[in-house]
Design an enzyme around this catalytic site. Structure first.
Site, PDB file in Angstrom:
ATOM      1  N   ASP A 141      35.164  34.017  29.942  1.00  0.00           N
ATOM      2  CA  ASP A 141      35.929  33.286  30.950  1.00  0.00           C
ATOM      3  C   ASP A 141      35.541  31.804  30.872  1.00  0.00           C
ATOM      4  OD1 ASP A 141      36.271  35.980  31.645  1.00  0.00           O
ATOM      5  OD2 ASP A 141      36.367  35.533  33.789  1.00  0.00           O
ATOM      6  N   LYS A 204      43.537  32.898  34.898  1.00  0.00           N
ATOM      7  CA  LYS A 204      42.744  33.272  36.069  1.00  0.00           C
ATOM      8  C   LYS A 204      42.844  32.146  37.090  1.00  0.00           C
ATOM      9  CE  LYS A 204      37.780  34.029  37.047  1.00  0.00           C
ATOM     10  NZ  LYS A 204      36.452  34.231  36.398  1.00  0.00           N
ATOM     11  N   LYS A 240      44.286  37.378  36.286  1.00  0.00           N
ATOM     12  CA  LYS A 240      43.076  37.655  37.057  1.00  0.00           C
ATOM     13  C   LYS A 240      42.977  36.710  38.254  1.00  0.00           C
ATOM     14  CE  LYS A 240      37.999  37.670  36.753  1.00  0.00           C
ATOM     15  NZ  LYS A 240      36.821  37.479  35.848  1.00  0.00           N
TER      16      LYS A 240
END
Length: 295
Positions: A141, A204, A240
């Site tokens: 990430d 995300k 996400k």
């Protein structure tokens, strides 16, 4: 990446967004469909989409291994429920998770690239990412360089993300847009398209470290962008939401947006992830009908 190619890519998408209209459309979607998804089946599914996360200053090898062992114990204690999708930690703990994890199918994610600010030399970001993968991380990430984005340096943003994707190799890369720091709906849409165009496997919402984290409106815009990108390219991108997912209703809210905007193809724990830790006990308590503090 050349500026004209980036502008050409952005030109394929509707960027004429209005914040008030986005809020109205999001509310209408949730008013129409949220309650129908408040079911035990959806809540069990969401249990299996959680990225169980520990990103504390006080984390240590020992605490992270104990954290990971909770996932092992859960698989034994609740064999009829799905295990979490991912354990998410700082890069220096990838090896500890790998050593402790006994449950097959749980991914090891590391926040990398100078999380949460993304403010470091590219060489440092690449080194940190490469080491995390060597230690066992299967997903990475990263944070989009928000400062560059706000200055309009879309070429620089895309180049940074592409370099990080190259460093990830076969590991899936999630790009955090930090939507709470972006100015409006148009910014969120552009950041989504840029990130996917540059190589994101997931987009995300947030790091959870800023004042504003995930919101339904940001999720709605990002899912619309994912759908348009899929229709244009045939490439499926995961989603996400993270930060501020504090209740079961919050989790079902994001499920509902994904279901209505993206459809059934995204309703697996590969393509929909929830970045949270507090939610695990809340979902488990809801499913079991009593307060449970397992994690």
């Amino acid at each position: 990446m050349e500026t004209n190619k980036i502008q050409e890519a952005l030109g394929k998408y509707n960027l004429d967004l209005n914040d008030a209209q986005v809020a109205e459309e999001t509310k209408a979607l949730l008013d129409a469909h949220l309650e129908e998804n408040m079911t035990p089946e959806v809540k069990k599914f969401l249990m299996g989409s959680i990225e169980l996360t520990t990103l504390k200053t006080t984390d240590s090898d020992r605490s992270v291994m104990e954290f990971t062992d909770k996932v092992n114990q859960f698989d034994d204690a609740y064999p009829d429920l799905p295990h979490v999708a991912t354990i998410c930690v700082y890069p220096c703990f990838a090896e500890a998770v790998k050593e402790a994890l006994r449950v097959p199918g749980v991914e090891i994610a590391c926040v990398s690239g100078s999380f949460p600010s993304s403010q470091a030399r590219m060489e440092v970001k690449i080194a940190e990412t490469s080491l995390a993968i060597a230690d066992g991380a299967t997903e990475i990430d990263i944070v989009m360089p928000v400062g560059k984005f706000l200055e309009g340096d879309y070429e620089g943003v895309a180049e940074d993300i592409a370099e990080m994707k190259n460093a990830c190799g076969d590991a899936a890369m999630k790009v955090i847009l930090e939507t709470g720091d972006l100015r409006d709906s148009k910014d969120i849409k552009i950041a989504s398209i840029l990130s996917m165009y540059a190589g994101a496997d997931y987009i995300k919402t947030s790091t959870g470290k800023e004042k504003v984290s995930a919101t339904p409106e940001a999720a709605y815009i990002m899912c619309r962008a994912i759908k348009e990108y899929y229709d244009e390219t045939g490439i499926q991108i995961g989603f996400k939401p993270a930060g501020g997912i504090n209740t079961v209703a919050d989790a079902v809210t994001y499920y509902t947006i994904v279901k209505e905007v993206l459809g059934e193809k995204w309703l697996t724990n590969k393509w929909l992830r929830l970045g949270t830790s507090r939610l695990a006990n809340l979902l488990l308590s809801d499913i079991e009908g009593k307060e449970v503090k397992f994690f």
